[in-house]
Write a protein that holds these residues in place. Sequence first.
Motif, mmCIF file in Angstrom:
data_model
loop_
_atom_site.group_PDB
_atom_site.id
_atom_site.type_symbol
_atom_site.label_atom_id
_atom_site.label_comp_id
_atom_site.label_asym_id
_atom_site.label_seq_id
_atom_site.Cartn_x
_atom_site.Cartn_y
_atom_site.Cartn_z
ATOM 1 N N TYR A 37 0.816 -1.209 0.000
ATOM 2 C CA TYR A 37 0.000 0.000 0.000
ATOM 3 C C TYR A 37 0.859 1.271 0.000
ATOM 4 O O TYR A 37 0.412 2.339 0.405
ATOM 5 C CB TYR A 37 -0.933 0.003 1.202
ATOM 6 C CG TYR A 37 -2.057 -1.021 1.128
ATOM 7 C CD1 TYR A 37 -2.463 -1.563 -0.087
ATOM 8 C CD2 TYR A 37 -2.720 -1.439 2.277
ATOM 9 C CE1 TYR A 37 -3.492 -2.487 -0.154
ATOM 10 C CE2 TYR A 37 -3.758 -2.360 2.215
ATOM 11 C CZ TYR A 37 -4.136 -2.879 0.993
ATOM 12 O OH TYR A 37 -5.157 -3.788 0.919
ATOM 13 N N LYS A 38 2.082 1.177 -0.484
ATOM 14 C CA LYS A 38 2.992 2.320 -0.437
ATOM 15 C C LYS A 38 2.508 3.503 -1.274
ATOM 16 O O LYS A 38 2.767 4.670 -0.925
ATOM 17 C CB LYS A 38 4.395 1.912 -0.883
ATOM 18 C CG LYS A 38 4.507 1.427 -2.317
ATOM 19 C CD LYS A 38 5.926 0.979 -2.638
ATOM 20 C CE LYS A 38 6.050 0.513 -4.088
ATOM 21 N NZ LYS A 38 5.181 -0.678 -4.363
ATOM 22 N N ASP A 39 1.819 3.239 -2.389
ATOM 23 C CA ASP A 39 1.309 4.339 -3.207
ATOM 24 C C ASP A 39 0.237 5.125 -2.465
ATOM 25 O O ASP A 39 0.164 6.360 -2.577
ATOM 26 C CB ASP A 39 0.749 3.805 -4.530
ATOM 27 C CG ASP A 39 1.833 3.281 -5.453
ATOM 28 O OD1 ASP A 39 3.002 3.676 -5.266
ATOM 29 O OD2 ASP A 39 1.528 2.469 -6.336
ATOM 30 N N LEU A 42 2.050 7.315 0.009
ATOM 31 C CA LEU A 42 2.643 8.523 -0.557
ATOM 32 C C LEU A 42 1.618 9.644 -0.635
ATOM 33 O O LEU A 42 1.914 10.808 -0.294
ATOM 34 C CB LEU A 42 3.211 8.237 -1.945
ATOM 35 C CG LEU A 42 3.756 9.457 -2.703
ATOM 36 C CD1 LEU A 42 4.895 10.112 -1.939
ATOM 37 C CD2 LEU A 42 4.196 9.064 -4.108
ATOM 38 N N GLN A 43 0.407 9.338 -1.073
ATOM 39 C CA GLN A 43 -0.638 10.366 -1.136
ATOM 40 C C GLN A 43 -0.980 10.887 0.258
ATOM 41 O O GLN A 43 -1.216 12.090 0.440
ATOM 42 C CB GLN A 43 -1.875 9.807 -1.835
ATOM 43 C CG GLN A 43 -1.759 9.754 -3.348
ATOM 44 C CD GLN A 43 -2.139 11.070 -4.008
ATOM 45 O OE1 GLN A 43 -2.932 11.846 -3.491
ATOM 46 N NE2 GLN A 43 -1.561 11.329 -5.172
ATOM 47 N N ASP A 231 -1.798 -2.566 -4.671
ATOM 48 C CA ASP A 231 -1.072 -3.301 -5.701
ATOM 49 C C ASP A 231 -1.792 -4.575 -6.125
ATOM 50 O O ASP A 231 -1.681 -5.000 -7.282
ATOM 51 C CB ASP A 231 0.339 -3.659 -5.204
ATOM 52 C CG ASP A 231 1.263 -2.454 -5.145
ATOM 53 O OD1 ASP A 231 0.850 -1.370 -5.604
ATOM 54 O OD2 ASP A 231 2.391 -2.590 -4.630
ATOM 55 N N GLY A 259 -4.726 6.791 -7.638
ATOM 56 C CA GLY A 259 -3.410 6.165 -7.712
ATOM 57 C C GLY A 259 -3.471 4.789 -8.336
ATOM 58 O O GLY A 259 -2.610 4.421 -9.161
ATOM 59 N N HIS A 262 -4.059 5.177 -12.113
ATOM 60 C CA HIS A 262 -2.824 5.531 -12.823
ATOM 61 C C HIS A 262 -1.942 4.303 -13.041
ATOM 62 O O HIS A 262 -1.370 4.120 -14.126
ATOM 63 C CB HIS A 262 -2.056 6.583 -12.035
ATOM 64 C CG HIS A 262 -2.426 7.994 -12.377
ATOM 65 N ND1 HIS A 262 -2.352 8.504 -13.652
ATOM 66 C CD2 HIS A 262 -2.879 9.013 -11.606
ATOM 67 C CE1 HIS A 262 -2.732 9.770 -13.652
ATOM 68 N NE2 HIS A 262 -3.076 10.093 -12.415
ATOM 69 N N ASN A 263 -1.822 3.492 -12.033
ATOM 70 C CA ASN A 263 -0.954 2.317 -12.141
ATOM 71 C C ASN A 263 -1.513 1.273 -13.101
ATOM 72 O O ASN A 263 -0.752 0.529 -13.725
ATOM 73 C CB ASN A 263 -0.733 1.691 -10.761
ATOM 74 C CG ASN A 263 0.173 2.530 -9.883
ATOM 75 O OD1 ASN A 263 1.002 3.289 -10.386
ATOM 76 N ND2 ASN A 263 0.023 2.419 -8.573
#
Length: 416
Positions: A37-39, A42-43, A231, A259, A262-263
């Motif tokens: 869950y790193k994305d 970041l948000q 992810d 997010g 986008h991925n």
Amino acid sequence: MNKKTILFAGFLLLVCSLPSWADSIKLGFNYPQTGRYKDLGLQQRLAAFLAVEEINSAGGILGKDVELVIRNTAGSPERGVANTRELITQENVDMLFGGASSAVAIASGKAAKELGRLYFGTTTSANATTGSEGHDHMFREYPNAWMTGNALGSYLTETFGDAKYFYVTADYTWGKSSEASLRNFTNTSDTEAHPNALTPFPGAFIRDFQKALSAAEASGADILMLVLFGDDLVRALNVAHDMGLKDKMKIVSPNISLGIAHNVGATIMEDLISTTPWEWMIPYQLDYERGQQFVEAFTEEYGLRPTSTAATTYGIIYQYKDAVERAGTTDTQALIRALEGYEYTLLKDRQQWRAFDHQNLQTIYVVRSKKREQVISDPLRSDFFEVVGSLEGEKAAQTLTEWRAERAAANKPPYL
């Protein structure tokens, strides 16, 4: 345990329970810098920095600057708990927030309660966070699985009628909670007629998604419900696209974020149905001026659009500021009283911190992903979603009777 140890433990708890006397107000930020869950993390980080910068530029909170003290959960409940204890006992933070996994938020929130601090869950959707595992020190801004299931289920039933579903579900608290809620609101509780496949969490591999999606394809289902996030959802959507499943069934996910979109990419995202409490285009579609201001400030600062998890983080910090200023103190018990039942508007329409469970009531939007040509027409190639339905928070959430039933099933008292 000897007398000195008992006295020291009592003194430590007393110190941890007192508001900060320092020149700054410290916020413990417990979020995933690494992991699945790193994305999302970041948000959260970018939104937290922006909120703190704005607040400090406007004079702080009660005349004190706000300071972020950051720890990485890496998506681990154990690490989240250790961080929470360290932030309180060593850094003496006044409040804690963060998390993109319900298991992390639940465990960290319990540790915060033990040491007399509020914990605001950010992107945590399991019903248990403010339900069976809820307590008086936990406040959750993000909608729970019941709320998203209610909004999405109503839309799907009206649009697709008695369709056959296949569920691919992450095997942990949020996944199971979400699947149960969705089955309830889509009348698909019969697991033989509407089967499922579980994928490991954390640590699912591509082969796990291939196996689950092959079972979905073989089932002949009309709707593929991907109860995945972060992810895992990105990988599953890519595998589904490679298998040609978009041509065979309607793909739905209970939660989505910019997010993730986008991925995944605009082509694969086309026509996906999901829910969100907020995305950057919604304030423009529905004319929420303060939400537009947030979008423009975030975009100017970072060169990208904010997501729902950014909005949640930003809102939590501003709501903490508001509660402290209304209470005139950072004392935890005073802040609980200030928050319970409080109604406000910030980035969207009216919201409320419900008193009996500390769940934030807010409108849930059902969204559909736009065609690729529309997405890339945005200068930042981020105009992914259009609102196709909505449900007000009061109608979407559990009633007091339903909430008490959930608590009773977990052998918990009918109150926080």
